[in-house]
Design a protein around this motif. Structure first.
Motif, PDB file in Angstrom:
ATOM      1  N   VAL A   1       0.837  -1.202   0.000  1.00  0.00           N
ATOM      2  CA  VAL A   1       0.000   0.000   0.000  1.00  0.00           C
ATOM      3  C   VAL A   1       0.873   1.254   0.000  1.00  0.00           C
ATOM      4  O   VAL A   1       0.603   2.217  -0.730  1.00  0.00           O
TER       5      VAL A   1
ATOM      6  N   MET B   1       1.137   4.209  -3.091  1.00  0.00           N
ATOM      7  CA  MET B   1       0.838   5.622  -2.888  1.00  0.00           C
ATOM      8  C   MET B   1       2.091   6.480  -2.949  1.00  0.00           C
ATOM      9  O   MET B   1       2.011   7.709  -2.857  1.00  0.00           O
TER      10      MET B   1
ATOM     11  N   ARG C   1       4.870   6.556  -0.809  1.00  0.00           N
ATOM     12  CA  ARG C   1       4.931   7.102   0.551  1.00  0.00           C
ATOM     13  C   ARG C   1       6.021   8.164   0.696  1.00  0.00           C
ATOM     14  O   ARG C   1       5.854   9.148   1.412  1.00  0.00           O
TER      15      ARG C   1
ATOM     16  N   ASP D   1      -6.658  10.295   2.528  1.00  0.00           N
ATOM     17  CA  ASP D   1      -7.174   8.994   2.955  1.00  0.00           C
ATOM     18  C   ASP D   1      -6.096   7.917   2.860  1.00  0.00           C
ATOM     19  O   ASP D   1      -5.983   7.057   3.745  1.00  0.00           O
ATOM     20  N   LYS D   2      -5.297   7.968   1.806  1.00  0.00           N
ATOM     21  CA  LYS D   2      -4.233   6.975   1.647  1.00  0.00           C
ATOM     22  C   LYS D   2      -3.198   7.097   2.758  1.00  0.00           C
ATOM     23  O   LYS D   2      -2.760   6.090   3.322  1.00  0.00           O
TER      24      LYS D   2
ATOM     25  N   ASN E   1      -4.711   5.830   5.978  1.00  0.00           N
ATOM     26  CA  ASN E   1      -4.843   4.374   5.998  1.00  0.00           C
ATOM     27  C   ASN E   1      -3.532   3.701   6.383  1.00  0.00           C
ATOM     28  O   ASN E   1      -3.516   2.796   7.228  1.00  0.00           O
TER      29      ASN E   1
ATOM     30  N   LYS F   1      -7.159  -3.234   2.013  1.00  0.00           N
ATOM     31  CA  LYS F   1      -6.464  -2.012   1.599  1.00  0.00           C
ATOM     32  C   LYS F   1      -5.445  -2.314   0.495  1.00  0.00           C
ATOM     33  O   LYS F   1      -5.219  -1.491  -0.398  1.00  0.00           O
TER      34      LYS F   1
ATOM     35  N   GLU G   1      -7.401  -2.519  -2.695  1.00  0.00           N
ATOM     36  CA  GLU G   1      -7.773  -1.175  -3.118  1.00  0.00           C
ATOM     37  C   GLU G   1      -6.582  -0.438  -3.730  1.00  0.00           C
ATOM     38  O   GLU G   1      -6.743   0.366  -4.658  1.00  0.00           O
ATOM     39  N   ALA G   2      -5.390  -0.718  -3.215  1.00  0.00           N
ATOM     40  CA  ALA G   2      -4.188  -0.068  -3.746  1.00  0.00           C
ATOM     41  C   ALA G   2      -3.889  -0.523  -5.170  1.00  0.00           C
ATOM     42  O   ALA G   2      -3.202   0.178  -5.913  1.00  0.00           O
TER      43      ALA G   2
ATOM     44  N   ASP H   1      -5.145   1.318  -9.372  1.00  0.00           N
ATOM     45  CA  ASP H   1      -4.393   2.520  -9.729  1.00  0.00           C
ATOM     46  C   ASP H   1      -4.243   2.666 -11.233  1.00  0.00           C
ATOM     47  O   ASP H   1      -3.345   3.340 -11.723  1.00  0.00           O
TER      48      ASP H   1
END
Length: 375
Positions: free
Chosen positions: A19, A23, A25, A63-64, A67, A111, A114-115, A118
């Motif tokens: 995740v 995103m 990070r 939100d990312k 999470n 999660k 969901e990642a 993209d």
């Protein structure tokens, strides 16, 4: 610490890592600072559409970040509780923290899926179209069952569902129906549903109570964002108006308000049968652009859904999923081998497991479980 608990922790850490990577990070905080600076710009709302998109993108990033932070915090807290409980000989504390870790593993897994959403259009709203296959009343009834299944799934997700057009069956069910489903990642979740769906059951329309096989096709297309330019030339389309009719042939509209647009180069046909002809033209044109955009996506990445460019017939050899209600209860996806005996749950909209299994497939076409078995 028990080996089972260590395995659960490792699975959570793996999900968090994926995740965080998805995103990006390392740059997330800098991108958030840029968003915040643009939000404070007094000229932001001079362009309301651009401002709304900026606010949505900012919220998605927030939100990312939240999470990942929450997953890391919960993992750290429960590990500390287990270590403390073991040091003090408090089995109740250990058991409670282990139960929390099992629940956290499930959350982290969701999660992670969901990642994976993209792709270029995954975050978009979507059009969903269902067409009955050969088989008359049986297939029309199956198409209506599928429509109910997807509407229930969307409602569980908190998505908004708008019917664009519907053609009722002659005796029961529907010949075809089209929906616009709105919500974050609506297309990303539903894109794996495109294909032919097969039903095996004892027919409620057969007086001899024989087993019947029915087929219906499902096709999913992303709603095109305003920032995506899809050019449709007037010479390439034919626009027809017609009178929309409801079940039993009763006329819903007193004027020919329904609109059908045919894209001549591709043969794509889209319809809309709302009350306003002007509204119908707008809806149908958006649907056409979405279909054309989907074709372009498929050309760039055939793995998304090769079936969009060559649908084939709604019948044997083209199905992606089987729903067997007789002589046993089973729903099985033929691409991932994901299956369940909870047929009623699936028909009531419990589809996340099937969608997640498809999303988790490797580019090679192997499921994640198969890939892990080879490692």
């Amino acid at each position: 610490m028990r080996s089972e608990t260590r395995d659960i922790i490792a699975a959570i850490e793996k999900s968090i890592t994926l995740v965080a990577q998805r995103m990006d990070r390392e740059t997330a905080s800098y991108r958030l600072e840029e968003f915040n600076a643009r939000v404070e710009d007094p000229t932001l709302w001079d362009n309301p559409e651009a401002a709304q998109k900026l606010m949505r993108d900012r919220q998605v990033l927030l939100d990312k970040i939240s999470n990942v932070d929450a997953l890391e915090r919960d993992l750290r807290d429960n590990i500390e509780l287990i270590e403390m409980g073991e040091a003090e000989g408090d089995d109740d504390v250990v058991a409670e923290a282990e139960a929390a870790l099992r629940a956290l593993r499930d959350v982290a897994g969701k999660k992670e899926i969901e990642a994976l959403l993209d792709g270029e259009a995954d975050g978009n709203d979507t059009f969903l179209e269902i067409n009955s296959g050969a088989g008359g009343t049986e297939s029309c009834d199956w198409a209506s069952i599928l429509a109910r299944m997807y509407v229930r799934w969307a409602e569980k997700k908190g998505y908004t569902v708008e019917m664009q057009s519907e053609s009722p069956g002659e005796e029961a069910g529907i010949k075809s129906v089209s929906y616009k489903i709105s919500g974050h990642n609506a297309y990303g979740w539903l894109k794996s549903e495109s294909g032919v769906h097969r039903l095996v059951r004892i027919s409620p329309y057969d007086s001899a109570a024989r087993r019947h096989t029915s087929f219906s096709s499902v096709w999913v297309y992303p709603v095109v964002d305003d920032n995506i330019e899809i050019e449709v030339q007037d010479k390439d389309i034919r626009i027809d108006t017609y009178r929309s009719s409801g079940a039993g042939g009763q006329h819903v509209n007193t004027t020919d308000s329904a609109v059908r647009i045919t894209h001549l180069p591709t043969g794509i046909v889209v319809t809309s049968s709302q009350k306003s002809q002007h509204q119908n033209r707008d809806i149908a044109m958006k649907a056409l652009k979405s279909r054309l955009y989907q074709i372009e996506l498929d050309r760039r990445n055939a793995a998304i859904n090769e079936a969009h460019e060559s649908k084939g017939s709604a019948g044997w050899g083209n199905q992606i999923r089987s729903y067997v209600l007789q002589p046993y209860q089973m729903v099985k996806d033929l691409r991932t081998s994901h299956e369940t005996s909870d047929t009623q749950g699936v028909l009531d909209g419990d589809l996340d497991g099937f969608m997640a299994a498809t999303l988790a497939m490797d580019v090679s076409g192997k499921s994640r479980a198969e890939a892990n078995a080879e490692d």
